[in-house]
Design a protein around this motif. Sequence first.
Motif, PDB file in Angstrom:
ATOM      1  N   VAL A 108     -34.319 -66.935 -28.959  1.00 59.87           N
ATOM      2  CA  VAL A 108     -34.756 -66.663 -30.337  1.00 59.87           C
ATOM      3  C   VAL A 108     -35.873 -65.623 -30.331  1.00 59.87           C
ATOM      4  CG1 VAL A 108     -35.895 -67.683 -32.344  1.00 59.87           C
ATOM      5  CG2 VAL A 108     -34.017 -68.894 -31.239  1.00 59.87           C
ATOM      6  N   ALA A 109     -36.819 -65.762 -29.425  1.00 62.83           N
ATOM      7  CA  ALA A 109     -37.923 -64.802 -29.328  1.00 62.83           C
ATOM      8  C   ALA A 109     -37.379 -63.421 -28.929  1.00 62.83           C
ATOM      9  CB  ALA A 109     -38.957 -65.270 -28.310  1.00 62.83           C
ATOM     10  N   THR A 110     -36.420 -63.405 -28.033  1.00 67.66           N
ATOM     11  CA  THR A 110     -35.808 -62.137 -27.633  1.00 67.66           C
ATOM     12  C   THR A 110     -35.116 -61.482 -28.824  1.00 67.66           C
ATOM     13  OG1 THR A 110     -35.482 -62.953 -25.387  1.00 67.66           O
ATOM     14  CG2 THR A 110     -34.180 -61.059 -26.041  1.00 67.66           C
ATOM     15  N   GLY A 111     -34.420 -62.267 -29.623  1.00 66.94           N
ATOM     16  CA  GLY A 111     -33.771 -61.735 -30.826  1.00 66.94           C
ATOM     17  C   GLY A 111     -34.795 -61.198 -31.819  1.00 66.94           C
ATOM     18  N   ALA A 112     -35.917 -61.894 -31.963  1.00 64.07           N
ATOM     19  CA  ALA A 112     -36.964 -61.440 -32.877  1.00 64.07           C
ATOM     20  C   ALA A 112     -37.554 -60.110 -32.399  1.00 64.07           C
ATOM     21  CB  ALA A 112     -38.056 -62.494 -33.003  1.00 64.07           C
ATOM     22  N   VAL A 113     -37.775 -60.003 -31.084  1.00 63.45           N
ATOM     23  CA  VAL A 113     -38.296 -58.745 -30.530  1.00 63.45           C
ATOM     24  C   VAL A 113     -37.284 -57.626 -30.744  1.00 63.45           C
ATOM     25  CG1 VAL A 113     -38.893 -57.580 -28.353  1.00 63.45           C
ATOM     26  CG2 VAL A 113     -39.841 -59.830 -28.869  1.00 63.45           C
ATOM     27  N   PHE A 114     -36.001 -57.934 -30.582  1.00 68.71           N
ATOM     28  CA  PHE A 114     -34.954 -56.939 -30.808  1.00 68.71           C
ATOM     29  C   PHE A 114     -34.956 -56.466 -32.262  1.00 68.71           C
ATOM     30  CE2 PHE A 114     -30.557 -55.958 -32.028  1.00 68.71           C
ATOM     31  CZ  PHE A 114     -30.302 -54.910 -31.157  1.00 68.71           C
ATOM     32  N   LEU A 115     -35.040 -57.414 -33.206  1.00 66.92           N
ATOM     33  CA  LEU A 115     -35.064 -57.039 -34.626  1.00 66.92           C
ATOM     34  C   LEU A 115     -36.326 -56.248 -34.987  1.00 66.92           C
ATOM     35  CD1 LEU A 115     -33.603 -60.249 -36.299  1.00 66.92           C
ATOM     36  CD2 LEU A 115     -32.493 -58.034 -35.957  1.00 66.92           C
ATOM     37  N   LEU A 116     -37.464 -56.616 -34.400  1.00 68.90           N
ATOM     38  CA  LEU A 116     -38.703 -55.879 -34.634  1.00 68.90           C
ATOM     39  C   LEU A 116     -38.568 -54.445 -34.124  1.00 68.90           C
ATOM     40  CD1 LEU A 116     -41.676 -55.953 -35.574  1.00 68.90           C
ATOM     41  CD2 LEU A 116     -42.273 -56.606 -33.242  1.00 68.90           C
ATOM     42  N   GLY A 117     -37.988 -54.280 -32.953  1.00 69.85           N
ATOM     43  CA  GLY A 117     -37.769 -52.937 -32.405  1.00 69.85           C
ATOM     44  C   GLY A 117     -36.839 -52.115 -33.285  1.00 69.85           C
ATOM     45  N   LEU A 118     -35.762 -52.743 -33.781  1.00 71.11           N
ATOM     46  CA  LEU A 118     -34.859 -52.036 -34.690  1.00 71.11           C
ATOM     47  C   LEU A 118     -35.569 -51.625 -35.975  1.00 71.11           C
ATOM     48  CD1 LEU A 118     -31.406 -53.877 -34.566  1.00 71.11           C
ATOM     49  CD2 LEU A 118     -31.908 -51.532 -33.938  1.00 71.11           C
ATOM     50  N   GLY A 119     -36.377 -52.531 -36.521  1.00 69.75           N
ATOM     51  CA  GLY A 119     -37.109 -52.223 -37.748  1.00 69.75           C
ATOM     52  C   GLY A 119     -38.072 -51.059 -37.554  1.00 69.75           C
ATOM     53  N   MET A 120     -38.775 -51.051 -36.437  1.00 68.07           N
ATOM     54  CA  MET A 120     -39.702 -49.954 -36.156  1.00 68.07           C
ATOM     55  C   MET A 120     -38.953 -48.636 -36.002  1.00 68.07           C
ATOM     56  SD  MET A 120     -42.320 -51.902 -33.546  1.00 68.07           S
ATOM     57  CE  MET A 120     -43.039 -50.417 -32.960  1.00 68.07           C
ATOM     58  N   MET A 121     -37.801 -48.686 -35.342  1.00 65.35           N
ATOM     59  CA  MET A 121     -37.029 -47.463 -35.138  1.00 65.35           C
ATOM     60  C   MET A 121     -36.521 -46.913 -36.467  1.00 65.35           C
ATOM     61  SD  MET A 121     -33.723 -46.856 -32.679  1.00 65.35           S
ATOM     62  CE  MET A 121     -32.581 -47.761 -33.702  1.00 65.35           C
ATOM     63  N   PHE A 122     -35.974 -47.774 -37.313  1.00 63.92           N
ATOM     64  CA  PHE A 122     -35.444 -47.313 -38.590  1.00 63.92           C
ATOM     65  C   PHE A 122     -36.542 -46.845 -39.541  1.00 63.92           C
ATOM     66  CE2 PHE A 122     -31.520 -49.919 -37.672  1.00 63.92           C
ATOM     67  CZ  PHE A 122     -30.745 -48.811 -37.417  1.00 63.92           C
ATOM     68  N   SER A 123     -37.706 -47.485 -39.527  1.00 60.76           N
ATOM     69  CA  SER A 123     -38.792 -47.024 -40.405  1.00 60.76           C
ATOM     70  C   SER A 123     -39.300 -45.657 -39.941  1.00 60.76           C
ATOM     71  CB  SER A 123     -39.931 -48.036 -40.442  1.00 60.76           C
ATOM     72  OG  SER A 123     -40.599 -48.090 -39.198  1.00 60.76           O
ATOM     73  N   GLY A 124     -39.347 -45.427 -38.644  1.00 62.03           N
ATOM     74  CA  GLY A 124     -39.730 -44.114 -38.139  1.00 62.03           C
ATOM     75  C   GLY A 124     -38.717 -43.052 -38.521  1.00 62.03           C
ATOM     76  N   MET A 125     -37.441 -43.406 -38.465  1.00 64.14           N
ATOM     77  CA  MET A 125     -36.396 -42.447 -38.861  1.00 64.14           C
ATOM     78  C   MET A 125     -36.493 -42.131 -40.348  1.00 64.14           C
ATOM     79  SD  MET A 125     -33.246 -43.956 -36.579  1.00 64.14           S
ATOM     80  CE  MET A 125     -31.997 -43.132 -37.528  1.00 64.14           C
ATOM     81  N   ARG A 126     -36.774 -43.153 -41.161  1.00 63.34           N
ATOM     82  CA  ARG A 126     -36.914 -42.943 -42.610  1.00 63.34           C
ATOM     83  C   ARG A 126     -38.103 -42.037 -42.911  1.00 63.34           C
ATOM     84  NH1 ARG A 126     -35.592 -48.223 -43.805  1.00 63.34           N
ATOM     85  NH2 ARG A 126     -37.720 -48.777 -43.347  1.00 63.34           N
ATOM     86  N   ARG A 127     -39.212 -42.276 -42.229  1.00 67.04           N
ATOM     87  CA  ARG A 127     -40.419 -41.488 -42.452  1.00 67.04           C
ATOM     88  C   ARG A 127     -40.199 -40.031 -42.047  1.00 67.04           C
ATOM     89  NH1 ARG A 127     -43.956 -43.747 -38.949  1.00 67.04           N
ATOM     90  NH2 ARG A 127     -43.860 -45.618 -40.208  1.00 67.04           N
ATOM     91  N   SER A 128     -39.575 -39.801 -40.901  1.00 66.55           N
ATOM     92  CA  SER A 128     -39.347 -38.420 -40.470  1.00 66.55           C
ATOM     93  C   SER A 128     -38.338 -37.723 -41.372  1.00 66.55           C
ATOM     94  CB  SER A 128     -38.894 -38.370 -39.011  1.00 66.55           C
ATOM     95  OG  SER A 128     -37.639 -39.002 -38.866  1.00 66.55           O
ATOM     96  N   ALA A 129     -37.350 -38.453 -41.893  1.00 68.18           N
ATOM     97  CA  ALA A 129     -36.403 -37.845 -42.835  1.00 68.18           C
ATOM     98  C   ALA A 129     -37.115 -37.450 -44.129  1.00 68.18           C
ATOM     99  CB  ALA A 129     -35.262 -38.818 -43.132  1.00 68.18           C
ATOM    100  N   ALA A 130     -38.034 -38.282 -44.596  1.00 66.99           N
ATOM    101  CA  ALA A 130     -38.790 -37.948 -45.810  1.00 66.99           C
ATOM    102  C   ALA A 130     -39.657 -36.712 -45.577  1.00 66.99           C
ATOM    103  CB  ALA A 130     -39.647 -39.131 -46.239  1.00 66.99           C
ATOM    104  N   LYS A 131     -40.280 -36.607 -44.393  1.00 61.22           N
ATOM    105  CA  LYS A 131     -41.099 -35.426 -44.089  1.00 61.22           C
ATOM    106  C   LYS A 131     -40.232 -34.173 -44.068  1.00 61.22           C
ATOM    107  CE  LYS A 131     -44.855 -37.414 -41.382  1.00 61.22           C
ATOM    108  NZ  LYS A 131     -45.486 -37.457 -40.052  1.00 61.22           N
ATOM    109  N   ARG A 132     -39.057 -34.271 -43.439  1.00 62.46           N
ATOM    110  CA  ARG A 132     -38.165 -33.111 -43.400  1.00 62.46           C
ATOM    111  C   ARG A 132     -37.716 -32.723 -44.802  1.00 62.46           C
ATOM    112  NH1 ARG A 132     -35.913 -35.862 -39.024  1.00 62.46           N
ATOM    113  NH2 ARG A 132     -34.182 -36.553 -40.328  1.00 62.46           N
ATOM    114  N   ARG A 133     -37.434 -33.716 -45.641  1.00 65.26           N
ATOM    115  CA  ARG A 133     -37.005 -33.448 -47.016  1.00 65.26           C
ATOM    116  C   ARG A 133     -38.116 -32.748 -47.793  1.00 65.26           C
ATOM    117  NH1 ARG A 133     -36.512 -38.476 -48.805  1.00 65.26           N
ATOM    118  NH2 ARG A 133     -34.839 -38.846 -47.332  1.00 65.26           N
ATOM    119  N   ASN A 134     -39.353 -33.226 -47.657  1.00 63.39           N
ATOM    120  CA  ASN A 134     -40.488 -32.593 -48.347  1.00 63.39           C
ATOM    121  C   ASN A 134     -40.727 -31.181 -47.835  1.00 63.39           C
ATOM    122  OD1 ASN A 134     -40.928 -34.823 -49.918  1.00 63.39           O
ATOM    123  ND2 ASN A 134     -42.519 -35.664 -48.594  1.00 63.39           N
ATOM    124  N   LEU A 135     -40.610 -30.980 -46.519  1.00 65.84           N
ATOM    125  CA  LEU A 135     -40.788 -29.652 -45.946  1.00 65.84           C
ATOM    126  C   LEU A 135     -39.711 -28.703 -46.453  1.00 65.84           C
ATOM    127  CD1 LEU A 135     -42.364 -27.873 -43.966  1.00 65.84           C
ATOM    128  CD2 LEU A 135     -40.826 -28.667 -42.171  1.00 65.84           C
TER     129      LEU A 135
END
Length: 158
Positions: free
Chosen positions: A45-72
């Motif tokens: 369960v802890a391993t699954g939680a760490v996996f989901l946390l890693g996925l969330g961090m990756m997707f939020s970073g992708m969203r943020r960089s896409a927004a920066k590219r869009r604004n640029l």
Amino acid sequence: MIVLAGATVIAVSWDETAASTTTASFTVFDRLFQFTQLELFFAGVATGAVFLLGLGMMFSGMRRSAAKRRNLRASRMEARDRVTRLEEEKRELERKLEETPATAAPATATTTTPVVDRDRDGVDDRVEDTAPHPRVEVPRQSSTDQLVAGRHGRSDHR
């Protein structure tokens, strides 16, 4: 974090003794860990939680960089549009300048002396009785103290 979770799942799935016995033992960095089936479940369960946390961090970073590219991209398009508008305005002004006939300078202005009108009242300042900045005479003051070559002049010389 995703790689760590994946490595843990692979390590547990390759261990055949973990599923057959009541305790499972794993060696990580030369340390031996022994888990019961319940502890192994919570570790999963802890391993699954760490996996989901890693996925969330990756997707939020992708969203943020896409927004920066869009604004640029939007700011570049806006700057390009602004430059295009300015170039069009420049061409229009050049066209208007070419269409209007050049006015000839009056012949009297070239033969006479230039007019000095600093106070902009329409009258040549050299002809006026009072110029805009009258010269003020300041009386000289006598002083015994004189600065000569960086040193004050002294009355006693050596």
